[in-house]
Scaffold this active site. Sequence first.
Site, short mmCIF file in Angstrom:
data_model
loop_
_atom_site.label_atom_id
_atom_site.label_comp_id
_atom_site.label_asym_id
_atom_site.label_seq_id
_atom_site.Cartn_x
_atom_site.Cartn_y
_atom_site.Cartn_z
N ASN A 159 36.90 27.50 -50.36
CA ASN A 159 37.03 28.25 -49.11
C ASN A 159 36.08 27.66 -48.09
OD1 ASN A 159 38.98 30.55 -49.73
ND2 ASN A 159 37.56 30.54 -51.47
N GLU A 160 36.60 26.71 -47.33
CA GLU A 160 35.79 25.97 -46.38
C GLU A 160 35.53 26.81 -45.14
OE1 GLU A 160 34.37 23.51 -47.41
OE2 GLU A 160 35.62 22.00 -48.36
N PRO A 161 34.62 26.33 -44.25
CA PRO A 161 34.34 27.07 -43.02
C PRO A 161 35.63 27.49 -42.32
CG PRO A 161 32.86 25.22 -43.19
CD PRO A 161 33.81 25.11 -44.36
#
Length: 618
Positions: A159-161
Amino acid sequence: MPMDDARRLERLHVEIIEPPDALARAIAHRIADLVRRRATEGRPCVLGLATGSTPVGVYAELVRMHREEGLTFRGVQTFNLDEYWPMQPDSFHAYHRFMREHLFDLVDLDPAQTHLPPGALPREQLAAACEAYEQAIREAGGIDLQLLGIGKTGHIGFNEPGSSAESRTRVVMLDTVTRRDAAADFFGEQNVPREAITMGVATILAAREILLLATGEHKSAIVRRAVEGEVDHEVAATFLQRHPTVTVYCDGAASSELTRVATPWLVDEVQWTEPLELRAVVWLSLRVGRAILKLTERDYTENHLGSLLARHSDAGVVNGLAFNALGGRIRGRSKLPREHKVICFSPHPDDDVISAGGILRKLHLNGNRIVVAYMTSGNIAVFDHDVRRYIDILERLAVDEHLARRRVDALTVSIRKFLGAKHPGEVDSPEVQDLKRIIREAEAVSGVETLGLRPEDTRFLDLPFYRTGRVKKDPVGPADVAIVRELLEAERPDMLLVAGDLSDPHGTHRLCKDAIDLALAEAYPAGATRPEVWLYRGAWQEWPVTEATWLVPLAQEELRLKIQAIFKHQSQKDSAPFPGQDEREFWQRVEARNKETAALLDRLGLAEYFAMEAYVVA
Ligand code: F6R
């Protein structure tokens, strides 16, 4: 401020456990307790698992408990966080394969009860597969315990930025920072997949209990952000603050930027010790922008350091003690050993000149007898195009000098054939591995010659633990220790230079240090005088001046010579295969780091040196 305030700054419950293997054991025991409890109750147990470098020790301990203590995983279901896409499950880089190699194939888990997001499906089937993954978790009764690592971007799972708190299992684009972190495993950033399938933030937060693990200094900044920062969708780990039962487990290095560790006087009553006093004074001097000797009573009292002042009669005394403590650490050539026997242990060929090039030159000029021992060949860090260049030279030489053509051709044809068919990340043939080793050996000799040493002052130990041809290494074993011990016994050195990194990205520096520590224990029985061990930091960082035992100043010409020696490591120049997040070349990092150390002393009000290396005497 009382300790409660330190905790209040921390919005997640943090446990700091040292060393990293004790941390891994603690987590493994928590998992094992749950597994056993559920088995006794006759209830199913659902574990959420992570991959990456951090949980490797946890899985190793679970495997050990299975083998030695009868821990059984029958009745356990597992769901992994993520998988790259596209990715065949048997691929060298697949998380499917990672899990089989580190856990699934080594314990009695029923393969039908292990689940990972499917990386091999065509794109049009992914949406349905993600939904099915969520459904399978629900049908299993939800996740009891979710294990997490944390990426430098603050990702949990992938879950990236920008990931929302409501996100569920889905396909995501990987962040550049994440892809660069994975570049070493994939032998180049260009080979890292751009996409992945990951459980969403909401999927993770639905777990009944969450354990987030972080080890190494490279995680310290993001750990602080996740633990002390506001909830922010730019840092997915901050969403954990909304979950009631999360524990963040850190080793000392990963916790080093938490306020209670970095600047405990801001949040707690502290027990002052000399090292802590020095840290506080240096911190204060940099914070108020005044030299140490100019710090006033008001500076101390206004910055939570009244208790430090109270221990001494006035600010002048505290200032003077800190100033002298730092000044006393500066050791120019006249204060360095003369006519001693020195072994410089270099984990890879180039750490010697990168980290200790300045002191090696000074020790050489002081008439010390120096041996530089390269512990590993460093051959996985040589590009294939360099190999092609060297075999081209060999072929041309063979033609011009009428060398034994049959031998040369046999070698070069087979190397060209191998490289022509090689897939990224494939282990090199023994011939190619040898040539890569030889390339680095020749560079290393040339590097130390620049400092004035002779080729016969080098030793190439080629320790067996490194000879896997892969980024992943074997554990250090008796054969490695015996080689180091033999060298110690043959040379009987007075002083050792050793890489003492805490967070070398591949762990090789740490393994080399383990081999040296074990060999020292064997070669010097209790009571025997051991050589003095000076620890240098690897290419990624320098010791803080407050931690250094000795600061060794370098003149402009000495730094220039050191950089010339680094240039000799041509296979690592221009673009190193394993550069980490820092895009600068090694010589640029060295120049900046050595000048920064000197500039820092200058800012603190000590003498103005051109550049400086730092060492910790163990
Ligand atoms: C792995 C995962 C990632 C990693 C994170 C840290 O399944 O989901 O979030 O936990 O990238 O990776 P390492 O442990 O390699 O630093």
